[in-house]
Structures are given as C-alpha cells and as structure tokens.
Design an enzyme around this catalytic site. Structure first.
Site, PDB file in Angstrom:
ATOM      1  N   ASP A   1      -7.849  19.839 -13.057  1.00 29.93           N
ATOM      2  CA  ASP A   1      -8.152  18.510 -13.582  1.00 29.93           C
ATOM      3  C   ASP A   1      -7.810  18.553 -15.072  1.00 29.93           C
ATOM      4  O   ASP A   1      -8.510  19.189 -15.860  1.00 29.93           O
ATOM      5  CB  ASP A   1      -9.636  18.188 -13.347  1.00 29.93           C
ATOM      6  CG  ASP A   1     -10.018  16.791 -13.838  1.00 29.93           C
ATOM      7  OD1 ASP A   1      -9.348  16.276 -14.750  1.00 29.93           O
ATOM      8  OD2 ASP A   1     -11.004  16.239 -13.315  1.00 29.93           O
TER       9      ASP A   1
ATOM     10  N   ARG B   1       0.844  -1.196   0.000  1.00 31.08           N
ATOM     11  CA  ARG B   1       0.000   0.000   0.000  1.00 31.08           C
ATOM     12  C   ARG B   1       0.878   1.244   0.000  1.00 31.08           C
ATOM     13  O   ARG B   1       0.576   2.233  -0.652  1.00 31.08           O
ATOM     14  CB  ARG B   1      -0.947   0.000   1.216  1.00 31.08           C
ATOM     15  CG  ARG B   1      -1.639   1.335   1.417  1.00 31.08           C
ATOM     16  CD  ARG B   1      -2.900   1.310   2.262  1.00 31.08           C
ATOM     17  NE  ARG B   1      -2.932   0.352   3.329  1.00 31.08           N
ATOM     18  CZ  ARG B   1      -2.262   0.454   4.483  1.00 31.08           C
ATOM     19  NH1 ARG B   1      -1.491   1.493   4.729  1.00 31.08           N
ATOM     20  NH2 ARG B   1      -2.377  -0.479   5.392  1.00 31.08           N
TER      21      ARG B   1
ATOM     22  N   TYR C   1     -16.794  17.651 -13.949  1.00 26.14           N
ATOM     23  CA  TYR C   1     -17.182  16.250 -14.035  1.00 26.14           C
ATOM     24  C   TYR C   1     -18.223  15.998 -12.942  1.00 26.14           C
ATOM     25  O   TYR C   1     -18.038  16.410 -11.788  1.00 26.14           O
ATOM     26  CB  TYR C   1     -15.948  15.388 -13.823  1.00 26.14           C
ATOM     27  CG  TYR C   1     -16.245  13.919 -13.765  1.00 26.14           C
ATOM     28  CD1 TYR C   1     -16.586  13.213 -14.917  1.00 26.14           C
ATOM     29  CD2 TYR C   1     -16.184  13.221 -12.572  1.00 26.14           C
ATOM     30  CE1 TYR C   1     -16.868  11.867 -14.864  1.00 26.14           C
ATOM     31  CE2 TYR C   1     -16.466  11.860 -12.508  1.00 26.14           C
ATOM     32  CZ  TYR C   1     -16.808  11.187 -13.663  1.00 26.14           C
ATOM     33  OH  TYR C   1     -17.092   9.859 -13.602  1.00 26.14           O
TER      34      TYR C   1
HETATM   35  C1  LIG Z   1     -13.759  10.465 -15.497  1.00 23.40           C
HETATM   36  C2  LIG Z   1     -13.360  11.766 -14.951  1.00 23.40           C
HETATM   37  C3  LIG Z   1     -13.097  11.918 -13.584  1.00 23.40           C
HETATM   38  C4  LIG Z   1     -13.263  10.774 -12.599  1.00 23.40           C
HETATM   39  O1  LIG Z   1     -12.329   9.777 -12.794  1.00 23.40           O
HETATM   40  P1  LIG Z   1     -12.576   8.224 -12.482  1.00 23.40           P
HETATM   41  O2  LIG Z   1     -11.311   7.598 -12.942  1.00 23.40           O
HETATM   42  O3  LIG Z   1     -13.780   7.794 -13.242  1.00 23.40           O
HETATM   43  O4  LIG Z   1     -12.776   8.114 -11.007  1.00 23.40           O
HETATM   44  C5  LIG Z   1     -12.685  13.159 -13.141  1.00 23.40           C
HETATM   45  N1  LIG Z   1     -12.561  14.208 -13.980  1.00 23.40           N
HETATM   46  C6  LIG Z   1     -12.818  14.097 -15.290  1.00 23.40           C
HETATM   47  C7  LIG Z   1     -12.661  15.291 -16.164  1.00 23.40           C
HETATM   48  C8  LIG Z   1     -13.225  12.880 -15.818  1.00 23.40           C
HETATM   49  O5  LIG Z   1     -13.501  12.782 -17.119  1.00 23.40           O
END
Ligand SMILES: *Cc1c(COP(=O)(O)O)cnc(C)c1O
Length: 392
Positions: free
Chosen positions: A182, A58, A110
């Site tokens: 993001d 981990r 998202y």
């Molecule tokens: C899919 C997505 C997420 C979440 O990610 P997961 O891997 O599904 O948990 C976050 N931000 C964006 C822009 C995404 O497209």
C-alpha cells in the site's frame, strides 16, 4: 478482456513528464487536449458482434482508461486498474485468493484494511497473520504452506514505521508469493515498490494522488500479466469502479503530484523538526528525522518523507486541546490534500483496531497525526504553537 499495457517506450520520460502526459492523448475526434469526461453507461455498436473496444462502462470507460494508464506509468507498472475507493482496490487484490489461503500482513495498517481482512474476509475462509513489519524475519516465521500473499504499508499509518521492501521482496520471491504494498503515504514520487521487490501496488487515490480532498478512489498497479488479467475480470465482475468524473478529477490531480509532494516534503520536514523542540511533545514519529530508528532505511528506499507526521502529546486531554485548538489544521479524517489536517487516530481512523493491538504499537490516546499541506510553513508552525500554548 482489454487491458492497460504500459510499454518501455511509455516509461522513457521522467516521472514529472509522465505525471502530466501519460495515458492522455488528445481526443481523436475533436483534438481536445484534456481527456473528456465520458459520462456514458453504454456505447452504440455498429453491427452485431462489432464494437470499438467499449461495450459497457463497468467494463471500460475511456476516462478511466486514461487514469489507469497514467497511474500505471507513475508506478512503473504495465497494468493499472482504478476502483471506487482504496478499500475496493484492496478487496479486489485479496479476491485473487481462495478460501483456505493465508496472508501475512504487517500489523500496523490503515484501520479499514485491518477491518476488511478480519471482519469481512475471514468469514469467507481467508486467514490472516499480523506481524511487526520492522523485522523482515517476522514475515518468514509466520508463513505456512498455505501462505499466498504478503501485505504491507510503509511508512505505516499512523506510527510511521518502515518495512524493508527489498528484504521482504526476496522472501516473497523465493516462495513465489504476491507481495502487495500500500503505497498511499509515500506515493510513486517518493517510493517505487515495484522496483524494490513488490509485485502489486495499491493506492487510496483519495489521498495524495488526487490531492484535493474532493473524491474517494483507489487503484491497483502491477506488471504481472496473469494478475492483471484476473484483476480486470474482478474489476468487471464485482464492479467497484469509479465514475468518469472522479477519474477526470484524479487525472487533474496527478498532473501536479510531483510539485505537491515536493512541498508536502519541505513543509513536513520543517514541522517535524519544530515539533521535536516542543517540551509538551513527548515523541515525534517521522522517518525524515535522523533519530527515527529506521532513518537509514528511509533514506535508502524513499526519495522524500512527505507531510505525514505523528506525535504524542502524553495524554488524551493534551491531544484534544491541540486537535481542537488549531485553526489552519482542520480536525478531520483523511490526509494528503493541499490543506493541512489533524486527526486523533485512537478515536478516529484507528478506532476499529482492537485496543490491545493499538497500545502494543504505541498508538496511545495522546497520539495525534497531522497531514501537512502546502500552505506557508511559518503559518503552519505558528498555528500549532498557538494551539500548544493551551497545554499545561
Ligand atoms: C485511506 C487509506 C486507505 C483506504 O482508502 P479509501 O480510499 O478511504 O477507501 C487505505 N490505505 C491507506 C494507507 C489509507 O490512508
């Protein structure tokens, strides 16, 4: 706590070279050119208090180490942390905060990120304000003395709005805030948030980074040493780590990331352009189009526009006719794989976003989102064309 440390020397190569090599030295015991899948939970210690840097999986795993170094190098970061999903990665970042802290976030997120903030973390005393991210002044206006973090996506999902990373970087820096981007949609190939003013980048590696729709994963990249130390602690303390096989698959994905993104971009531009000429399409949202209201910003902070396009078919009926009528574009959640997908944000990815917020940002019942894959662009256009034939 052992941590990734990408040095300037690691960054002397071009990003295409780093995608293939960074973090992956031949295995010292066998010379295997590919990083092995270290499918183990623990490591034998020769003596009490003595080990080779690995105690329990981990905390650390060599396959994960390789992926973390690779992703850090792609984002130009000194440190990388891999997680079991994009949501786990975002949650780890928000756990840098304490009850009472305030976050200003772009409103067009998202859906799962919005849900995590409002339905999970607000219960632990974090406070969130959501603003229209197109005007950087909105972030400043929403700030309070308790504001610790700014969170944005750009381009946004699914409205393809942009956030000016340089301008918000300045606002965040003046107040010494965490500025989190993001970067899932653009990837480091088309956008480098850390160079533009962000100090933490998060990814759903599930999407373009892995690129083959066969894992769920996430990552956090930063050059701030004290944040990295805390993230390493949180990653181990909360434990949302990816397994070694998923790390290995993701490393296989990043080797072709540059090639794939070029093709997604080429196909995306072609399909977006074609969509603008269809009478049944009411509006096309794609930052690469000259009439996108933030096209100039897109050209200045991005090196490509990729394969994510949203378009409005005017009604739920028309949208479902198209979404159910395509053959190559499969109706599914997710994005960023080599194969093309089509989705209906209002009932799929963004169903958890309150309806009034959805409608205020143009996320109508007629909106479709496509993830344009790397297939032949003529085939993709022909597929959309035959599906649109059925629209009255
Ligand atoms: C899919 C997505 C997420 C979440 O990610 P997961 O891997 O599904 O948990 C976050 N931000 C964006 C822009 C995404 O497209």
């Amino acid at each position: 706590m052992p941590m990734t440390r990408i040095s300037d020397d690691d960054l002397r190569f071009d990003i295409s070279t780093r995608a293939v090599h960074a973090g992956q030295d031949p295995d010292p015991t066998t010379g295997a050119i590919m990083t092995p899948i270290f499918q183990t939970s623990t490591y034998v210690q020769p003596k009490l208090g003595e080990h080779k840097g690995f105690e329990y999986a981990r905390t650390r795993n060599p396959t994960r180490d390789a992926l973390e170094r690779n992703l850090a190098s792609l984002e130009g970061a000194r440190h990388g942390f891999a997680f079991s999903s994009g949501m786990a990665a975002t949650e780890a970042i928000l756990k840098l905060l304490s009850a009472g802290d305030h976050v200003v976030s772009g409103e067009n997120l998202y859906g799962g990120t919005h849900r995590l903030m409002v339905q999970v973390l607000e219960r632990f005393g974090l406070k969130f304000t959501f603003v229209d991210g197109r005007d950087p002044a909105n972030f400043e206006r929403a700030m309070t003395p308790a504001t610790k973090l700014v969170f944005v996506e750009t381009p946004t999902n699914p409205m393809m709005r942009l956030v000016d990373l340089g301008a918000i970087g300045e606002i965040a820096a003046a107040r010494n805030l965490y500025f989190v981007v993001d970067n899932t949609f653009a990837t480091p190939i088309f956008q480098q948030p850390l160079a533009l003013g962000a100090n933490i980048v998060v990814h759903s590696t599930t999407k373009f980074i892995n690129g083959h729709s066969d894992i769920v994963g996430g990552a956090v990249l930063t050059s701030l040493d004290e944040v990295a130390e805390r993230l390493a602690f949180l990653q181990n303390a909360a434990g949302a780590v990816p397994g070694p096989f998923d790390c290995w698959l993701t490393l296989r994905g990043t080797k072709t990331l540059v090639l794939r993104m070029k093709k997604h971009d080429e196909n995306g531009r072609r399909v977006a352009e074609w969509l603008t000429q269809q009478p049944s399409v009411k509006h096309v949202y794609y930052p690469g189009l000259p009439d996108h209201p933030q096209h100039a910003l897109a050209c200045s902070q991005m090196r490509g526009f990729g394969g994510m396009i949203s378009f409005d078919m005017g009604s739920l009926d028309n949208a479902s006719t198209v979404a159910e009528g395509t053959e190559l574009f499969s109706l599914a959640e997710s994005l960023g794989g080599v194969e093309s997908l089509i989705g209906h944000p209002a009932t799929m990815t963004h169903a958890s976003v309150p309806q009034d917020l959805r409608e205020s940002m143009g996320l109508t019942l007629g909106l479709l989102r496509i993830s344009v894959g790397i297939e032949d662009p003529d085939d993709l256009v022909a597929d959309l064309e035959q599906a649109m034939h059925a629209v009255g």
